[in-house]
Design an enzyme around this catalytic site. Structure first.
Site, mmCIF file in Angstrom:
data_model
loop_
_atom_site.group_PDB
_atom_site.id
_atom_site.type_symbol
_atom_site.label_atom_id
_atom_site.label_comp_id
_atom_site.label_asym_id
_atom_site.label_seq_id
_atom_site.Cartn_x
_atom_site.Cartn_y
_atom_site.Cartn_z
ATOM 1 N N SER A 178 3.948 2.354 8.261
ATOM 2 C CA SER A 178 3.700 1.345 7.235
ATOM 3 C C SER A 178 4.978 1.030 6.481
ATOM 4 O O SER A 178 5.653 1.946 6.014
ATOM 5 C CB SER A 178 2.653 1.848 6.248
ATOM 6 O OG SER A 178 1.395 1.800 6.821
ATOM 7 N N ASP A 200 1.078 -7.689 2.111
ATOM 8 C CA ASP A 200 1.213 -6.242 1.888
ATOM 9 C C ASP A 200 2.685 -5.819 1.741
ATOM 10 O O ASP A 200 3.247 -5.198 2.637
ATOM 11 C CB ASP A 200 0.545 -5.507 3.052
ATOM 12 C CG ASP A 200 0.241 -4.059 2.718
ATOM 13 O OD1 ASP A 200 0.812 -3.542 1.741
ATOM 14 O OD2 ASP A 200 -0.571 -3.439 3.442
ATOM 15 N N HIS A 243 0.820 -1.214 0.000
ATOM 16 C CA HIS A 243 0.000 0.000 0.000
ATOM 17 C C HIS A 243 0.854 1.264 0.000
ATOM 18 O O HIS A 243 0.343 2.338 -0.297
ATOM 19 C CB HIS A 243 -1.057 -0.022 1.115
ATOM 20 C CG HIS A 243 -0.578 0.263 2.502
ATOM 21 N ND1 HIS A 243 -0.257 -0.735 3.400
ATOM 22 C CD2 HIS A 243 -0.392 1.419 3.159
ATOM 23 C CE1 HIS A 243 0.100 -0.186 4.542
ATOM 24 N NE2 HIS A 243 0.034 1.125 4.430
HETATM 25 N N1 ARG Z 1 -4.530 0.469 7.243
HETATM 26 C C1 ARG Z 1 -3.260 0.483 6.595
HETATM 27 C C2 ARG Z 1 -2.429 1.642 7.084
HETATM 28 O O1 ARG Z 1 -2.901 2.713 7.313
HETATM 29 C C3 ARG Z 1 -3.367 0.619 5.118
HETATM 30 C C4 ARG Z 1 -3.939 -0.544 4.453
HETATM 31 C C5 ARG Z 1 -4.246 -0.309 2.998
HETATM 32 N N2 ARG Z 1 -5.262 -1.232 2.597
HETATM 33 C C6 ARG Z 1 -6.519 -0.906 2.274
HETATM 34 N N3 ARG Z 1 -7.382 -1.857 2.111
HETATM 35 N N4 ARG Z 1 -6.920 0.347 2.101
HETATM 36 O O2 ARG Z 1 -1.228 1.539 7.169
#
Ligand code: ARG
Length: 720
Positions: free
Chosen positions: A654, A220, A85
């Site tokens: 992330s 991811d 992501h």
């Molecule tokens: N929740 C994750 C973060 O903020 C991002 C995941 C991205 N995936 C998604 N389905 N939008 O680091």
């Protein structure tokens, strides 16, 4: 400078008072007690291996990736791991319907095949200096109400001045709400290329349904490489550039994780607000979060409807959609958890304790009453501001139209210097090309209709741009009818010059403000922007200025009250380290979540053809053949996809490396769990978990699914 650093160590390095695993520690200020705690939890590295100004240390393997993620160097030749992501926008930008890397994945089988990513850069941290005294000197005679504005100017000036043209960039960051200032020097590399990415059905498996949730079966990750000039310096893209020669990189453990095992996470957490007041939490729950969530839900619906119809639109909108969706779900969950954990009462208790301590110290008299009054004064206008920023400007067309105000101002003002005008025109041109490339009119037309309607129905009548709505009513119909807004939006898209390259070129070459002022999209955007600027911006400025001054004072008091204790400042996109353990948890009565999840769970969720839960045929085949190679987890007799730890992280972390006691990479942090979505405001020692990709799943996908042995061969794998 040195002396200040030593004093700080003393101040922040006495005894540990925070709950286990809470804390995003500044890497250069890990106190003795915190370090001792890390060792007790399992760490086998010296402090100098964690961070050293002069010798290579772990911090040299960690970069700030793009605008807001973390990545780690994993080979001598500058190979980087980060989240899927985090690379998503670059993967989408490299994709076409014919070569759809988002859908099918991408693996460079040699360096020649790596894809240039315009605009992408990474930053290494070079050094940190304490500049608190210097900033305080400049702030000496500034009145509280002017503090925040003045501080922004000072920090910008100091950063610009210290940036020396040698490729180093300097940013001065504020800590403890303006009570401490540190200057960070970074080295930025601007030639970063895409090396590998799994298909989206692995990299984003589970989509928004599973986002912010455990158990989680998402692969991811994405892989990039840093390049440098042949002389070994940061350089913009050139085919002469060579792979970056790493000072420090992370070896990778193939051993797998056990419940209770040590885990440490380095990275660039973007922001937390752990000393938010009850008043701030209340405004968030009552107004800011629900407004944002409702407006984003509508925008997402409009985008999704077009994305499912056409793969080209899917590629075009994917990255923007994912970003909006991520924090749509976050803020909804945040409100729910703030209420569930009764964070207002929790903060109330902390404020009472502070008041008791501050009794007899006149400086703090009426502090919370003043904060309360500050919020009361702003509260009636808060919703209108959210509806402007997340609603009106949430339409890409109206957002772009709003951005043209600075061009309009430059052109309209007789005082503008020719240089200023030239700059404004150049900026507008750049923004126009970016806007046109990303614009999908079908979804945006529905967004415009929806947000103009929502502003009318949800915002107090006396706060609406009345002249604008009168015009609408006259020209397009009854304000109670959906069709009125649809007709209006249709007219905006038919008439505006902002979607027509010829008309735009004509306008921009003549720099004709009359044409801009007559444009229906610009007129619409300006109706709302001017309404805010003329009537409410002053209240907002007052609100932020007072809030800053009072919060600075509150934190000053807290630092005094907790003198001798070791505690960490709020996250602010500076490098932090957090430590904890791999750990299972119980989300609710009778339910216990295991600390790992496996490919078996991917198969349970797998739903062929589904938008979020499809999986590549090749993966299914590998599972059916149990073709797991050296990446198998012997205990689980399966591939472990991800695991959870007790570490304290947040957005910006992330892609962060999850590191074991010996300094080896065991995973990539990629999310937080739903039960602790209140974590930006209040850390929950029981429920908070970080969701980490198991690095062995990454290697399995690269090797067995991608067939990219070249990537595996570059890494240092450890089986011990
Ligand atoms: N929740 C994750 C973060 O903020 C991002 C995941 C991205 N995936 C998604 N389905 N939008 O680091």
């Amino acid at each position: 400078m040195k002396k200040i650093a030593i004093i700080l160590l003393v101040v922040f390095a006495a005894n540990v008072s925070v709950k286990a695993d809470e804390g995003m520690w500044l890497v250069h200020l890990i106190g003795e007690k915190t370090y001792a705690n890390m060792v007790k939890r399992g760490l086998k590295l010296t402090k100098e291996q964690l961070y050293s100004m002069n010798k290579n240390s772990l911090k040299d393997a960690i970069v700030l990736f793009g605008g807001g993620c973390t990545a780690e160097v994993v080979s001598k030749e500058g190979l980087l791991f980060t989240n899927h992501h985090c690379g998503y926008g670059n993967i989408a930008a490299s994709s076409t319907v014919e070569h759809n890397y988002l859908k099918d994945g991408f693996w460079a089988k040699s360096k020649k095949e790596e894809i240039v990513c315009p605009g992408l850069s990474v930053q290494f941290l070079v050094k940190i200096e304490d500049v608190t005294d210097m900033v305080n000197l400049k702030l000496k005679d500034v009145k509280p109400a002017d503090l925040s504005a003045k501080l922004i100017a000072i920090l910008t000036e100091m950063s610009t001045k210290a940036t020396d043209g040698s490729g180093n960039e300097v940013r001065v960051s504020s800590f403890f709400k303006g009570n401490q200032f540190l200057q960070f020097t970074y080295q930025r590399y601007t030639d970063v290329r895409l090396v590998g990415a799994p298909p989206e059905s692995i990299g984003k498996f589970g989509g928004d349904t599973d986002n912010w949730e455990w158990p989680r079966h998402t692969g991811d990750f994405s892989i990039f490489r840093i390049y440098m000039s042949p002389e070994g310096k940061p350089a913009d893209y050139s085919d002469k550039n060579v792979p970056f020669l790493a000072k420090s990189f992370l070896p990778i453990s193939l051993k797998g994780v056990n419940d209770g095992e040590y885990a440490m996470i380095y990275g660039y957490p973007g922001g937390t607000n752990r000393y938010e007041t009850t008043y701030g939490v209340k405004l968030k729950i009552d107004i800011d979060n629900p407004s944002l969530v409702n407006l984003r839900a509508e925008r997402l619906k409009a985008m999704y409807a077009e994305m499912v119809k056409d793969p080209a639109v899917k590629i075009q909108l994917a990255s923007s959609y994912a970003g909006i969706a991520n924090y749509w779900k976050f803020f909804d969950g945040e409100s729910k958890q703030l209420l569930k954990h009764n964070v207002i009462a929790q903060k109330g208790k902390e404020e009472k304790a502070f008041e008791a301590w501050a009794k007899g110290k006149p400086e703090y008299d009426n502090l919370f009453a003043n904060i309360g009054a500050t919020y009361d004064a702003w509260r009636p206008y808060a919703k209108g501001r959210m509806y402007l920023n997340e609603g009106i400007k949430g339409s890409p067309l109206l957002g772009f139209a709003s951005s043209l105000k600075s061009l309009d101002d430059a052109l309209s003002s007789p005082a503008s210097a020719p240089e200023e005008i030239k700059k404004a025109v150049a900026m507008a041109k750049t923004n126009f090309s970016a806007f046109l490339k990303s614009e999908n009119t079908a979804s945006d037309r529905n967004i415009v209709a929806m947000v103009v309607k929502m502003f009318f129905t949800d915002i107090a009548a006396d706060q609406r741009p009345q002249a604008f709505y009168n015009m609408m009513q006259k020209g397009y119909g009854d304000m109670a009818m959906d069709a009125t807004y649809q007709n209006f939006a249709k007219a905006v898209f038919e008439k505006t010059m902002l979607l027509d390259e010829n008309k735009w070129d004509n306008f921009i070459s003549k720099s004709d403000t009359a044409a801009l002022h007559a444009d229906l999209a610009y007129k619409t955007a300006m109706a709302f922007v001017t309404n805010f600027n003329a009537n409410y911006a002053k209240f907002y400025t007052q609100f932020t200025a007072n809030n800053f001054a009072y919060n600075k004072l509150y934190l000053k008091g807290i630092l005094e009250m907790k003198k001798g204790q070791e505690f960490y400042p709020d996250a602010n996109q500076t490098m932090r380290v957090s430590y904890g353990n791999v750990k299972s948890y119980s989300p609710r009565d009778a339910v216990k979540y295991r600390e790992i999840c496996t490919l078996n769970g991917v198969m349970e969720k797998y739903s062929p053809g589904d938008y979020e839960f499809d999986a590549p045929a090749k993966l299914i085949e590998l599972v059916n053949n149990k073709d797991f190679g050296q990446y198998i987890d012997k205990k689980a007799n399966d591939i472990v996809v991800s695991f959870i730890t007790t570490n304290d992280i947040t957005g910006g972390n992330s892609g962060s490396p999850v590191i074991n006691s010996k300094g080896e990479l065991i995973g990539l942090a990629f999310d937080g769990n739903y039960e602790a979505l209140s974590h930006k405001i209040a850390f929950d020692g029981e429920l908070n978990r970080t969701i980490c990709l198991d690095v062995r799943y990454l290697l399995f996908i690269v090797d067995k699914l991608g067939g990219a042995k070249n990537i595996i061969d570059e890494l240092v794998l450890s089986k011990q």
